[in-house]
Design a protein around this motif. Sequence first.
Motif, PDB file in Angstrom:
ATOM      1  N   MET A  43      -2.263  -6.812  -4.598  1.00  0.00           N
ATOM      2  CA  MET A  43      -3.707  -6.721  -4.820  1.00  0.00           C
ATOM      3  C   MET A  43      -4.372  -8.085  -4.655  1.00  0.00           C
ATOM      4  N   LEU A  44      -3.721  -9.128  -5.152  1.00  0.00           N
ATOM      5  CA  LEU A  44      -4.276 -10.475  -5.011  1.00  0.00           C
ATOM      6  C   LEU A  44      -4.453 -10.832  -3.540  1.00  0.00           C
ATOM      7  N   ALA A  45      -3.544 -10.352  -2.700  1.00  0.00           N
ATOM      8  CA  ALA A  45      -3.627 -10.644  -1.275  1.00  0.00           C
ATOM      9  C   ALA A  45      -4.608  -9.717  -0.559  1.00  0.00           C
ATOM     10  N   GLU A  46      -4.432  -8.404  -0.732  1.00  0.00           N
ATOM     11  CA  GLU A  46      -5.191  -7.442   0.061  1.00  0.00           C
ATOM     12  C   GLU A  46      -6.602  -7.180  -0.463  1.00  0.00           C
ATOM     13  N   VAL A  47      -6.790  -7.322  -1.772  1.00  0.00           N
ATOM     14  CA  VAL A  47      -8.109  -7.084  -2.351  1.00  0.00           C
ATOM     15  C   VAL A  47      -8.861  -8.395  -2.563  1.00  0.00           C
ATOM     16  N   PHE A  48      -8.173  -9.355  -3.204  1.00  0.00           N
ATOM     17  CA  PHE A  48      -8.862 -10.567  -3.643  1.00  0.00           C
ATOM     18  C   PHE A  48      -8.775 -11.742  -2.672  1.00  0.00           C
ATOM     19  N   TYR A  53       1.762 -16.058  -0.151  1.00  0.00           N
ATOM     20  CA  TYR A  53       2.896 -16.957   0.054  1.00  0.00           C
ATOM     21  C   TYR A  53       2.578 -18.397  -0.331  1.00  0.00           C
ATOM     22  N   SER A  54       1.322 -18.802  -0.148  1.00  0.00           N
ATOM     23  CA  SER A  54       0.981 -20.197  -0.434  1.00  0.00           C
ATOM     24  C   SER A  54       0.004 -20.380  -1.592  1.00  0.00           C
ATOM     25  N   GLU A  55      -0.694 -19.300  -1.969  1.00  0.00           N
ATOM     26  CA  GLU A  55      -1.726 -19.439  -3.003  1.00  0.00           C
ATOM     27  C   GLU A  55      -1.442 -18.636  -4.268  1.00  0.00           C
ATOM     28  N   VAL A  56      -0.344 -17.893  -4.268  1.00  0.00           N
ATOM     29  CA  VAL A  56       0.076 -17.147  -5.463  1.00  0.00           C
ATOM     30  C   VAL A  56       1.495 -17.574  -5.824  1.00  0.00           C
ATOM     31  N   THR A  57       1.670 -18.078  -7.023  1.00  0.00           N
ATOM     32  CA  THR A  57       2.969 -18.571  -7.482  1.00  0.00           C
ATOM     33  C   THR A  57       3.526 -17.646  -8.551  1.00  0.00           C
ATOM     34  N   LEU A 142     -13.490   2.082 -10.987  1.00  0.00           N
ATOM     35  CA  LEU A 142     -14.401   1.449 -10.030  1.00  0.00           C
ATOM     36  C   LEU A 142     -14.837   2.432  -8.950  1.00  0.00           C
ATOM     37  N   ASN A 143     -16.063   2.264  -8.499  1.00  0.00           N
ATOM     38  CA  ASN A 143     -16.611   3.070  -7.409  1.00  0.00           C
ATOM     39  C   ASN A 143     -16.790   2.171  -6.183  1.00  0.00           C
ATOM     40  N   PRO A 144     -16.094   2.445  -5.095  1.00  0.00           N
ATOM     41  CA  PRO A 144     -16.195   1.571  -3.909  1.00  0.00           C
ATOM     42  C   PRO A 144     -17.593   1.523  -3.302  1.00  0.00           C
ATOM     43  N   ARG A 145     -18.479   2.450  -3.702  1.00  0.00           N
ATOM     44  CA  ARG A 145     -19.854   2.445  -3.179  1.00  0.00           C
ATOM     45  C   ARG A 145     -20.835   1.784  -4.156  1.00  0.00           C
ATOM     46  N   SER A 146     -20.312   1.324  -5.289  1.00  0.00           N
ATOM     47  CA  SER A 146     -21.172   0.700  -6.294  1.00  0.00           C
ATOM     48  C   SER A 146     -21.284  -0.805  -6.046  1.00  0.00           C
ATOM     49  N   GLU A 147     -22.498  -1.274  -5.851  1.00  0.00           N
ATOM     50  CA  GLU A 147     -22.727  -2.708  -5.633  1.00  0.00           C
ATOM     51  C   GLU A 147     -22.301  -3.504  -6.865  1.00  0.00           C
ATOM     52  N   HIS A 148     -22.580  -2.964  -8.055  1.00  0.00           N
ATOM     53  CA  HIS A 148     -22.201  -3.643  -9.302  1.00  0.00           C
ATOM     54  C   HIS A 148     -20.693  -3.810  -9.402  1.00  0.00           C
ATOM     55  N   ASP A 149     -19.937  -2.759  -9.079  1.00  0.00           N
ATOM     56  CA  ASP A 149     -18.476  -2.825  -9.169  1.00  0.00           C
ATOM     57  C   ASP A 149     -17.904  -3.812  -8.160  1.00  0.00           C
ATOM     58  N   ILE A 150     -18.458  -3.823  -6.970  1.00  0.00           N
ATOM     59  CA  ILE A 150     -18.003  -4.761  -5.945  1.00  0.00           C
ATOM     60  C   ILE A 150     -18.264  -6.199  -6.386  1.00  0.00           C
ATOM     61  N   GLU A 151     -19.420  -6.434  -6.988  1.00  0.00           N
ATOM     62  CA  GLU A 151     -19.754  -7.786  -7.450  1.00  0.00           C
ATOM     63  C   GLU A 151     -18.827  -8.230  -8.575  1.00  0.00           C
ATOM     64  N   LEU A 152     -18.416  -7.307  -9.444  1.00  0.00           N
ATOM     65  CA  LEU A 152     -17.470  -7.657 -10.503  1.00  0.00           C
ATOM     66  C   LEU A 152     -16.140  -8.133  -9.912  1.00  0.00           C
ATOM     67  N   LEU A 153     -15.650  -7.440  -8.904  1.00  0.00           N
ATOM     68  CA  LEU A 153     -14.399  -7.849  -8.269  1.00  0.00           C
ATOM     69  C   LEU A 153     -14.566  -9.181  -7.534  1.00  0.00           C
ATOM     70  N   TYR A 154     -15.744  -9.403  -6.987  1.00  0.00           N
ATOM     71  CA  TYR A 154     -16.008 -10.648  -6.256  1.00  0.00           C
ATOM     72  C   TYR A 154     -15.827 -11.873  -7.148  1.00  0.00           C
ATOM     73  N   LEU A 155     -16.073 -11.713  -8.447  1.00  0.00           N
ATOM     74  CA  LEU A 155     -15.919 -12.832  -9.378  1.00  0.00           C
ATOM     75  C   LEU A 155     -14.512 -13.416  -9.332  1.00  0.00           C
ATOM     76  N   TRP A 156     -13.534 -12.545  -9.069  1.00  0.00           N
ATOM     77  CA  TRP A 156     -12.133 -12.989  -9.090  1.00  0.00           C
ATOM     78  C   TRP A 156     -11.594 -13.296  -7.696  1.00  0.00           C
ATOM     79  N   CYS A 157     -12.380 -13.050  -6.671  1.00  0.00           N
ATOM     80  CA  CYS A 157     -11.934 -13.292  -5.299  1.00  0.00           C
ATOM     81  C   CYS A 157     -11.730 -14.777  -5.019  1.00  0.00           C
ATOM     82  N   LYS A 158     -10.907 -15.050  -4.043  1.00  0.00           N
ATOM     83  CA  LYS A 158     -10.747 -16.429  -3.577  1.00  0.00           C
ATOM     84  C   LYS A 158     -12.094 -16.980  -3.128  1.00  0.00           C
TER      85      LYS A 158
END
Length: 268
Positions: A43-48, A53-57, A142-158
């Motif tokens: 999930m850290l790779a494909e979602v976030f 290999y280099s950014e997750v220990t 989470l709802n993939p069509r919800s702007e609010h839910d997407i923004e919450l996940l964005y907080l943890w994205c690279k």
Amino acid sequence: MASLPKKVAERLASGIKRFQPILAAAKARDVGEADTVTIIKDMLAEVFGYDKYSEVTSEFSIRGTYCDLATKIDGVLQTLIEVKAIGLDLKEQHVKQAVDYAANQGVDWVLLTNGIVWRIYHLVFAKPIDQELVVDIDFLALNPRSEHDIELLYLWCKEGWQRSVLGEYHTQKQALSRFFVGAMLQTDPVLEVIRRELRRVSPDVRIDIEQIKTVLLNEVIKRDVFEGDKADDARKKIARAASKALRASNNRSENKEHADGATTPLGA
């Protein structure tokens, strides 16, 4: 919050659709912690957006013990991640374990997750060390069509980390916390506004600021809002902000006086 890049938003929406059935199936099988860690890494790779290999220990060493995962950007440690088995409810003892890891490492942010629930904590390096729950996500809800839910996940994205959106979100949430609002209600400018409005309603009644403050503290505001370390911290931050604003105002006044003096003709 900073604008969310379209490409990232699409990746997050796609990640929700892809991993919700994976997480549901893993929970139904009641997989253990090791298998949950494997899902989290994917999930850290494909979602976030992290390079796993280099950014997750894995098994990040902290003073003779190990935290399950850690993320790094440009070689700099960003967060620690404590993972529990997907069927395990996250409890206070798990929060303490994750916070202790982060405190020993001197890291401000820590994530506690079982794959479905994602809780992001910000450490407060006081005595004793405390933590604030900043984000609490149920991935299966989470709802993939919800702007609010997407923004919450964005907080943890690279990409979100690189743009400091989690820190900005935390600052905004602090400003709207009951401790900040409670502390703000106790400031003289706010009390003066309340006094003015009360006198407008009851012009023949004498009301002073101290009376209003007493009513607020004894009958309006809950005691835990104006007592304790978080309440004290809120008052200190508001006082510092007010002092800074006063200094800036004084500096502007002095600069204006100097400018006026410099343009006044001699002998005028």
